[in-house]
Design an enzyme around this catalytic site. Structure first.
Site, PDB file in Angstrom:
ATOM      1  N   CYS A  27       0.839  -1.196   0.000  1.00 51.14           N
ATOM      2  CA  CYS A  27       0.000   0.000   0.000  1.00 51.14           C
ATOM      3  C   CYS A  27       0.876   1.250   0.000  1.00 51.14           C
ATOM      4  O   CYS A  27       1.525   1.552  -0.993  1.00 51.14           O
ATOM      5  CB  CYS A  27      -0.955  -0.042   1.187  1.00 51.14           C
ATOM      6  SG  CYS A  27      -2.347   1.099   1.036  1.00 51.14           S
TER       7      CYS A  27
ATOM      8  N   HIS B 144      -3.473  -5.608   1.102  1.00 49.30           N
ATOM      9  CA  HIS B 144      -2.813  -5.796   2.396  1.00 49.30           C
ATOM     10  C   HIS B 144      -2.772  -7.269   2.792  1.00 49.30           C
ATOM     11  O   HIS B 144      -3.710  -7.759   3.427  1.00 49.30           O
ATOM     12  CB  HIS B 144      -3.590  -5.047   3.486  1.00 49.30           C
ATOM     13  CG  HIS B 144      -3.414  -3.566   3.450  1.00 49.30           C
ATOM     14  ND1 HIS B 144      -2.420  -2.923   4.144  1.00 49.30           N
ATOM     15  CD2 HIS B 144      -4.107  -2.601   2.803  1.00 49.30           C
ATOM     16  CE1 HIS B 144      -2.519  -1.613   3.932  1.00 49.30           C
ATOM     17  NE2 HIS B 144      -3.534  -1.392   3.121  1.00 49.30           N
TER      18      HIS B 144
ATOM     19  N   GLU C 238      -1.249  -8.652   5.178  1.00 48.17           N
ATOM     20  CA  GLU C 238      -1.291  -8.834   6.636  1.00 48.17           C
ATOM     21  C   GLU C 238      -2.725  -8.864   7.159  1.00 48.17           C
ATOM     22  O   GLU C 238      -2.984  -9.362   8.243  1.00 48.17           O
ATOM     23  CB  GLU C 238      -0.462  -7.752   7.344  1.00 48.17           C
ATOM     24  CG  GLU C 238      -1.108  -6.379   7.488  1.00 48.17           C
ATOM     25  CD  GLU C 238      -1.019  -5.503   6.232  1.00 48.17           C
ATOM     26  OE1 GLU C 238      -0.649  -6.019   5.172  1.00 48.17           O
ATOM     27  OE2 GLU C 238      -1.356  -4.296   6.326  1.00 48.17           O
TER      28      GLU C 238
END
Lengths: 746, 232
Positions: free
Chosen positions: B86, B203, B205
């Site tokens: 990002c 993302h 994560e």
């Protein structure tokens, strides 16, 4: 050259500061002399409704604020603190930024978010999520007013998105309503929750005589002054053009301030800490002194400023954002400086804690303000305003509202902006940062995993203002009940709540009656659900030329999910599952969204809430969830059972149909479909578990029955009062999900 | 294998990356402050999401001048793997470590939602644990994630197999409707020519813990942990 000391204190100057002759007499008594111009300004902001709650405090005392989980009570500090077990606690609060958002929606909403976040980390808590409750005028149509309302709506959402996304605190839920009563006076109520260890609770007291007072954060400018008083006209003429009416938020600065303050608090160097919100430097100095039972002396020449030539009046009343006041333990100054420098934050040592109980503000050698701190912070006059006599809403004469085309009515309800999907709103908010949002926005309550504490929280904001308009006491009771019901539907146990009381001018007896009734209704319901009030905010004077807003006592409730396996969502999961109605079919159409959306009326009394029934229904659904028997749970609210069923069909990633028969003897199909009787939850269960669930519910004494089956689609079919209705899911989905993007031009 | 997660002022996915790597992916990750200049002891650099320096000038434009970025350039030049997520992808483009730029989303709104990604190639250290053509469900959250590059750059990205992830529909087709932000060629993630620097807007994560709805992000982290040598 500061000329404000010389500004004569005439009756006009006093009146322009919103201070009554009686209040002025009291100020003279406190000081033992005439106040100077700056001191008058200081009193005017500290004794404003916003800071002193002078018109509402006597009512707010009715709230229950204690409980076995309450660690810091409402009103003691910036936010209440609640125990969530294993040495962990949460601090949460809701606050309004209505008027700034009406003037400048983007910055008004953004700074509202910034303010509530500061309230939370001031407590020593790491903010982990936000929510918001928003209300605007009608956004449909081509009128100038509708266009204005759309502009306000878009601006507020963008402002929240800007601030929350940048600072990295997820906005995980909330509510948005649209109603003509908010035209010209939108409501922007923002909620934030933070997590901390019990031993990390920070206090806002100036303790320790001789301790240095630090200022940290953004430099002070002239922004936000216009809200405080009329300063711009009375002071330097040329400063007028420089002065925006609303403060400008800087989420990046606040992110640095947040990280620096948490690091600072962990270092053990802090004796007291307080954010500078409303009334800025004034409020933070006198409140910390008052809480500490001490005095605070500061020198304005040392305050970091972003403009030159600011007068003491301007510096003290500025509401520049992203600033904190920190009382540092003497001897630890170097550690503190190192932390502020690490985070590249402006800071200065501006004063000292002393023992004379005075808030003394110097400008170099001259004293600009000298006021007993405690009297300024805590001795504002309190008023019990006149309340109009109570009146009961007229009973609903259904014959005036003939049964509408129910097929069209469900689509109309789903397309009503207040009921329609708010995905357009929440996909602009980063709701996933911090890895907590396990139930995404759009279900009954948001569910969030607090990673640092290993706890799972549920949170919901609620208020049906039509109910409150028709009967503020019943409406307020239902706001609490609905919040608790939403929490129960996720599998959580309610813990506590914060409230935001939005009303009109309290000097008008009918408005004060609404405030009093709503507060008493909230207080009573909080006792019934064992959810103490941890604090909140009062916003009065919400009026536009068309009149006061509908009374809107918004509640933000937090609950705890004890096991991740209990987390439950509102949408159907599999074809063949049995659909059960927990609670009775109901028949109350008063104050309903059906009457509003289809008949264009706010009419009749709101549904009646029976605490015993409500508690039994919520308790039973939670028991079933904890036993692993429930696949989906959704409460019946605006639009009644039909809307609840449609939402359960549509709101998951996979859409399901349903075939339902509404029991009960309602003569009219509209009553059966759209009544808003309370204490009803639609659940779906595995067909093999249906008998077990019904037996369990019967044993708990909770009325319940199977009303239908989840299907693979393609329709929602409902039989009610002898009518067979059928809606293609695609049509319902178009009404529900297409409305807001279409109105807002995607 | 030790992951360095950079922290700029305004980073806000740094804690999430460390959590996902340490607590879920089974890796070992630690923070590196933006004023630090040493990456000694680290095997992978992660530039996390957020709003570095507030992103006030242009996303990532100030972060590229940060002291730690000089070290990241050296780390990358010596073949060390760098992944930018990002805002990290934006910083890598601003730093010249990846070609192209990320501009305002097509609809001009910030978008936070799950998207589907097609793995275009698993011949990289960032995707070797995935299967080519596999679709991953990983969320995005950005206002400026529309990937832009000129025709020549796009052609060379394609020719060299540098496009690793494309936005696609549930069937794995990179359609216009499945493109959330208007990225050219539905590009969601690219690597550099040498194959050791990777930027992506989604993302990973946020897609490691099953409680968050998807564990597909682990494919990226596990690829890095497996280790992989670029065939010569």
């Amino acid at each position: 050259m500061d000329t404000t000391f010389m500004t004569p204190i005439t009756p006009e100057v006093i009146a322009k500061h919103g201070i009554t002759p009686d209040e002025f007499t009291r100020i003279r008594e406190i000081l033992g002399r005439e106040p100077n111009f700056t001191e008058l300004g200081v009193f005017s902001v500290m004794w404003s409704e916003h800071c002193s709650y002078k018109n509402s405090k006597l009512e707010l005392k009715k709230f229950p604020t204690t409980g076995s989980r309450v660690l810091v009570k409402a009103g003691e500090e910036n936010a209440g603190v609640i125990d969530i077990g294993d040495g962990w606690a949460i601090a949460f609060k809701m606050e309004s930024h209505n008027h700034p958002s009406a003037v400048e929606p983007f910055q008004g909403a953004a700074t509202g978010v910034g303010g509530i976040i500061r309230d939370i980390f001031t407590m020593g808590a790491r903010p982990v999520f936000s929510m918001n409750s928003l209300r605007f005028g009608d956004i449909r149509g081509d009128s100038a007013e509708a266009r204005t309302n759309r502009r306000l709506f878009a601006g507020v959402v963008e402002g929240i998105s800007h601030y929350g996304n940048c600072i990295g605190i997820p906005t995980i839920g909330g509510e948005v309503y649209f109603d003509e009563s908010y035209a010209g006076n939108p409501l922007v109520n923002v909620f934030c929750l933070g997590v901390l260890r019990h031993d990390q609770i920070a206090r806002g007291g100036a303790v320790g005589i001789g301790n240095p007072v630090f200022y940290v954060g953004a430099e002070t400018g002239r922004d936000g002054l216009a809200g405080a008083a009329f300063a711009s006209r009375e002071l330097t003429e040329e400063s007028k053009e420089d002065r925006p009416a609303v403060q400008v938020g800087d989420p990046f600065r606040e992110k640095l301030l947040l990280e620096a303050c948490l690091e600072l608090l962990a270092s053990g160097c802090v004796a007291g800490i307080q954010d500078m919100g409303a009334a800025g430097l004034t409020c933070s100095t006198c409140e910390t002194a008052s809480r500490g039972g001490t005095g605070v002396e500061i020198d304005l020449n040392l305050v970091p400023k972003r403009e030159t030539g600011m007068t003491p009046y301007e510096i003290l009343l500025s509401e520049s954002q992203e600033r904190m006041l920190v009382i540092v333990t003497k001897g630890e100054e170097e550690k503190v400086r190192a932390i502020f420098e690490k985070w590249d934050l402006p800071y200065a040592e501006i004063g000292v804690v002393n023992d004379d109980g005075m808030m003394r503000v110097r400008e170099g050698d001259s004293v600009a303000v000298e006021i007993p701190a405690r009297k300024l912070a805590d001795d504002a006059p309190l008023y019990s305003r006149e309340a109009a006599p109570k009146s009961r809403p007229e009973a609903l004469d259904l014959s005036k509202y003939p049964e509408a085309d129910c097929h069209a009515a469900l689509r109309t309800l789903l397309a009503h902006p207040s009921i329609a999907s708010k995905q357009w709103v929440w996909r602009q908010y980063d709701h996933m940062v911090r890895l907590g949002a396990t139930v995404l926005p759009g279900s009954d309550a948001a569910v969030f995993i607090v990673r640092e504490a290993g706890k799972i929280l549920a949170a919901s904001t609620d208020c049906n203002a039509i109910y409150c308009r028709q009967d503020p006491r019943e409406g307020a009771r239902i706001a609490v009940a609905e919040a608790a019901r939403n929490i129960a539907c996720t599998g959580a146990i309610p813990l506590a709540l914060t409230d935001n009381l939005n009303f009109g001018n309290p000097h008008k007896p009918e408005n004060f009656l609404q405030l009093r009734e709503a507060v008493e209704g909230l207080a009573e319901a909080c006792r019934a659900f064992d959810t103490p009030v941890t604090g909140g905010n009062v916003s009065l004077y919400n009026e536009s030329p068309a009149g006061a807003i509908d009374p809107t006592p918004t509640v933000g409730m937090v609950g705890i999910v004890e096991d991740a396996r209990h987390i439950t969502t509102q949408f159907f999961k599999a074809a063949g599952d049995a659909i059960l109605l927990v609670g009775e079919p109901g028949d109350e159409l008063g104050a309903s969204h059906y009457l509003l959306a289809v008949h264009g009326m706010k009419a009749g009394p709101p549904p009646r809430l029976d605490y015993d029934k409500e508690l039994a229904v919520q308790g039973a659904v939670r028991t079933l969830i904890r036993a692993g028997l429930v696949k989906s749970a959704h409460d019946c609210a605006e639009g009644g059972l039909a809307v609840a069923l449609a939402e359960s069909c549509l709101s998951g990633e996979t859409k399901f149909g349903a075939a339902v028969q509404i029991p009960g003897g309602a003569k009219r199909a509209d009553v059966a479909l759209f009544n808003e009787s309370q204490s009803r939850i639609v659940i779906s269960v595995d067909p093999g578990k249906e008998a077990e669930v019904l037996t369990l519910l019967a044993r708990e004494g909770v009325p319940a029955q199977k009303i239908g089956t989840v299907t693979a689609g393609p329709d929602l079919e409902i039989q009610a009062s002898g009518r067979a209705l059928r809606w293609p899911l695609a049509e319902l989905h178009e009404s529900w999900s297409g409305t807001i993007p279409t109105l807002m031009g995607a | 294998m030790k992951f360095a997660v950079l922290r700029f002022p305004g980073s806000n996915c740094d804690q999430d990356c460390v959590y996902a790597l340490n607590a879920i992916a089974g890796a070992s990750a630690d923070y590196v402050w933006h004023k630090d200049t040493s990456l000694a002891g680290f095997d992978v650099v992660v530039i996390p999401g957020g709003f570095s320096y507030g992103d006030y000038l242009r996303c990532g434009a100030i972060a590229r001048f940060s002291p730690v970025m000089q070290s990241v350039r050296e780390f990358a030049a010596s073949g060390g793997p760098v992944i930018g997520i990002c805002n990290g992808f934006q910083i890598l483009c601003e730093s010249g470590l990846l070609p192209g730029a990320l501009v305002r989303n097509r609809g001009l709104h910030f978008l936070c939602q799950h998207v589907r990604l097609r793995v275009e190639s698993n011949a990289s250290r960032f995707t070797n644990a995935a299967v080519p053509g596999q679709t991953l469900n990983i969320p995005i959250a950005h206002g400026e994630g529309c990937y832009f590059a000129d025709e020549e750059t796009l052609r060379s990205l394609q020719a060299n197999g540098q496009v690793l992830l494309r936005y696609c529909d549930a069937q794995g087709r990179p359609t216009e409707a499945a493109n959330p932000n208007g990225s050219r060629d539905n590009i969601a993630g690219i690597r550099n020519e040498a194959g050791n620097v990777f930027g992506l807007m989604p993302h990973p994560e946020r897609a490691c813990d099953p409680l968050l709805g998807s564990t597909d992000g682990l494919a990226i982290f596990h690829s890095l942990m497996k280790g992989w040598t670029q065939p010569s």
